[in-house]
Design a protein around this motif. Structure first.
Motif, PDB file in Angstrom:
ATOM      1  N   ILE A   1      17.934  -5.306  34.243  1.00 29.24           N
ATOM      2  CA  ILE A   1      16.718  -4.917  34.084  1.00 29.24           C
ATOM      3  C   ILE A   1      15.787  -4.234  35.290  1.00 29.24           C
ATOM      4  N   ASN A   2      16.074  -4.774  36.251  1.00 33.29           N
ATOM      5  CA  ASN A   2      15.495  -4.296  37.645  1.00 33.29           C
ATOM      6  C   ASN A   2      15.962  -3.015  37.734  1.00 33.29           C
ATOM      7  N   TYR A   3      17.317  -2.868  37.537  1.00 34.79           N
ATOM      8  CA  TYR A   3      17.960  -1.487  37.883  1.00 34.79           C
ATOM      9  C   TYR A   3      17.338  -0.428  36.888  1.00 34.79           C
ATOM     10  N   PHE A   4      17.137  -0.688  35.692  1.00 33.55           N
ATOM     11  CA  PHE A   4      16.961   0.102  34.583  1.00 33.55           C
ATOM     12  C   PHE A   4      15.249   0.458  34.458  1.00 33.55           C
ATOM     13  N   ARG A   5      14.652  -0.401  35.100  1.00 33.95           N
ATOM     14  CA  ARG A   5      12.997  -0.348  34.871  1.00 33.95           C
ATOM     15  C   ARG A   5      12.580   0.971  34.684  1.00 33.95           C
ATOM     16  N   ASN A   6      12.623   1.759  35.829  1.00 31.99           N
ATOM     17  CA  ASN A   6      11.864   3.206  36.000  1.00 31.99           C
ATOM     18  C   ASN A   6      13.074   4.330  35.617  1.00 31.99           C
ATOM     19  N   ARG A   7      14.182   3.858  35.237  1.00 32.06           N
ATOM     20  CA  ARG A   7      15.242   4.834  35.155  1.00 32.06           C
ATOM     21  C   ARG A   7      15.461   5.065  33.504  1.00 32.06           C
ATOM     22  N   ASP A   8      15.208   4.085  32.741  1.00 30.86           N
ATOM     23  CA  ASP A   8      15.730   4.234  31.459  1.00 30.86           C
ATOM     24  C   ASP A   8      14.934   3.141  30.690  1.00 30.86           C
ATOM     25  N   PRO A   9      13.763   3.411  30.081  1.00 27.75           N
ATOM     26  CA  PRO A   9      12.911   2.391  29.402  1.00 27.75           C
ATOM     27  C   PRO A   9      13.447   1.671  28.298  1.00 27.75           C
ATOM     28  N   SER A  10      14.461   2.522  27.351  1.00 25.58           N
ATOM     29  CA  SER A  10      14.957   2.144  26.349  1.00 25.58           C
ATOM     30  C   SER A  10      15.899   1.040  26.431  1.00 25.58           C
TER      31      SER A  10
ATOM     32  N   ALA B   1      27.325  -1.800  23.504  1.00 25.27           N
ATOM     33  CA  ALA B   1      28.304  -0.807  23.089  1.00 25.27           C
ATOM     34  C   ALA B   1      27.593   0.552  22.540  1.00 25.27           C
ATOM     35  N   GLU B   2      26.703   0.137  21.703  1.00 22.95           N
ATOM     36  CA  GLU B   2      25.948   1.349  20.986  1.00 22.95           C
ATOM     37  C   GLU B   2      25.181   1.994  21.997  1.00 22.95           C
ATOM     38  N   ARG B   3      24.742   1.512  22.984  1.00 23.43           N
ATOM     39  CA  ARG B   3      23.796   2.142  24.106  1.00 23.43           C
ATOM     40  C   ARG B   3      24.797   2.814  24.943  1.00 23.43           C
ATOM     41  N   ILE B   4      26.057   2.363  25.227  1.00 22.39           N
ATOM     42  CA  ILE B   4      26.852   3.002  25.928  1.00 22.39           C
ATOM     43  C   ILE B   4      27.405   4.231  25.405  1.00 22.39           C
TER      44      ILE B   4
ATOM     45  N   ARG C   1      16.199  -0.489  29.283  1.00 22.50           N
ATOM     46  CA  ARG C   1      15.497  -1.823  29.940  1.00 22.50           C
ATOM     47  C   ARG C   1      15.079  -2.776  28.724  1.00 22.50           C
ATOM     48  N   ALA C   2      14.366  -2.050  27.518  1.00 21.83           N
ATOM     49  CA  ALA C   2      13.881  -2.996  26.596  1.00 21.83           C
ATOM     50  C   ALA C   2      15.012  -3.521  25.786  1.00 21.83           C
ATOM     51  N   MET C   3      16.169  -2.783  25.529  1.00 26.01           N
ATOM     52  CA  MET C   3      17.107  -3.655  24.909  1.00 26.01           C
ATOM     53  C   MET C   3      17.553  -5.018  25.725  1.00 26.01           C
ATOM     54  N   LEU C   4      17.629  -4.904  26.970  1.00 28.74           N
ATOM     55  CA  LEU C   4      18.119  -5.933  27.956  1.00 28.74           C
ATOM     56  C   LEU C   4      17.079  -6.873  28.119  1.00 28.74           C
ATOM     57  N   GLU C   5      15.911  -6.508  27.867  1.00 32.91           N
ATOM     58  CA  GLU C   5      14.950  -7.815  27.949  1.00 32.91           C
ATOM     59  C   GLU C   5      14.884  -8.576  26.625  1.00 32.91           C
ATOM     60  N   GLU C   6      15.225  -7.792  25.471  1.00 26.21           N
ATOM     61  CA  GLU C   6      15.563  -8.597  24.378  1.00 26.21           C
ATOM     62  C   GLU C   6      16.527  -9.623  24.253  1.00 26.21           C
ATOM     63  N   ILE C   7      17.716  -8.842  24.897  1.00 23.23           N
ATOM     64  CA  ILE C   7      18.941  -9.888  25.228  1.00 23.23           C
ATOM     65  C   ILE C   7      18.600 -10.975  25.875  1.00 23.23           C
ATOM     66  N   LEU C   8      17.780 -10.633  26.960  1.00 21.96           N
ATOM     67  CA  LEU C   8      17.574 -11.751  28.192  1.00 21.96           C
ATOM     68  C   LEU C   8      17.067 -13.012  27.447  1.00 21.96           C
ATOM     69  N   ALA C   9      15.893 -12.628  26.544  1.00 24.72           N
ATOM     70  CA  ALA C   9      15.021 -13.718  25.863  1.00 24.72           C
ATOM     71  C   ALA C   9      16.103 -14.484  25.107  1.00 24.72           C
TER      72      ALA C   9
END
Ligand SMILES: [Fe+2]
Ligand SMILES: [Fe+2]
Length: 190
Positions: free
Chosen positions: A147-156, A93-96, A158-166
């Motif tokens: 993560i695939n979508y945000f990979r090269n578009r928005d690293p911040s 929500a904060e990222r949105i 993507r990093a948040m989503l990778e932490e959530i994925l873990a």
């Protein structure tokens, strides 16, 4: 609402719909302006937000209904997951908000915006855990797509989503462990 035996398939139908939408956004990506890109990012994150809200509700409901049919440790596990999912929804929500969107918390239409179902009531412990395992696996697939979508578009993002994925991967492992513990308990009773 799905019958008990249909839970996994039911979840899968929903996630297939959401994944198809995500894939469409990804393939549309190259030809759009920055503004359209941001709008698309917000829309994709709204789906993740709705999924997390539904996960908080389901784990909270399960933590209450499990009392009496299982040990306190199972209820505590569900509470812990509900808290993790609440943290995820807060971060998304904060990222949105940072991207200029308004996080959608509207209960109206929540189920159709989410990749996951709220789930059934009055389930056995086994079915409850299976339902959560299915939900976690869907969340994992959905986050991999994002993560695939945000990979090269928005690293911040993507990093948040990778932490959530873990975290979601840990949750799935916890549910598998609970299924194993439950089977061991039942075998010991025979
Ligand atoms: Fe989550
Ligand atoms: Fe989770």
């Amino acid at each position: 609402m799905a019958k008990e035996g249909e839970i996994s398939n039911y979840f899968l139908q929903d996630v297939n719909k959401l994944r198809a939408e995500t894939q469409k956004y990804i393939s549309d990506g190259a030809m759009t302006s920055d503004y359209k890109d941001t709008k698309r990012s917000v829309k994709l994150l709204q789906g993740a937000l709705a999924t997390e809200i539904v996960c908080v509700l389901r784990y909270t409901m399960n933590s209450i209904s499990v009392s009496g049919i299982a040990s306190k440790s199972v209820a505590a596990e569900f509470v812990e997951h509900a808290n993790d999912e609440r943290d995820h929804l807060q971060r998304i929500a904060e990222r949105i908000n940072q991207l200029g969107g308004a996080p959608n918390f509207d209960p109206q239409g929540l189920a159709s915006r989410s990749a996951n179902e709220y789930g059934g009531h009055d389930l056995s412990l086994r079915k409850m855990v299976e339902q959560n395992l299915a939900a976690e696996r869907i969340a994992i697939e959905h986050y991999c797509d994002l993560i695939n979508y945000f990979r090269n578009r928005d690293p911040s993002t993507r990093a948040m989503l990778e932490e959530i994925l873990a975290d979601e991967e840990d949750h799935a492992t916890d549910m598998l462990d609970l299924i194993g513990d439950n089977e061991a308990r039942q075998a010991a009773r025979k």
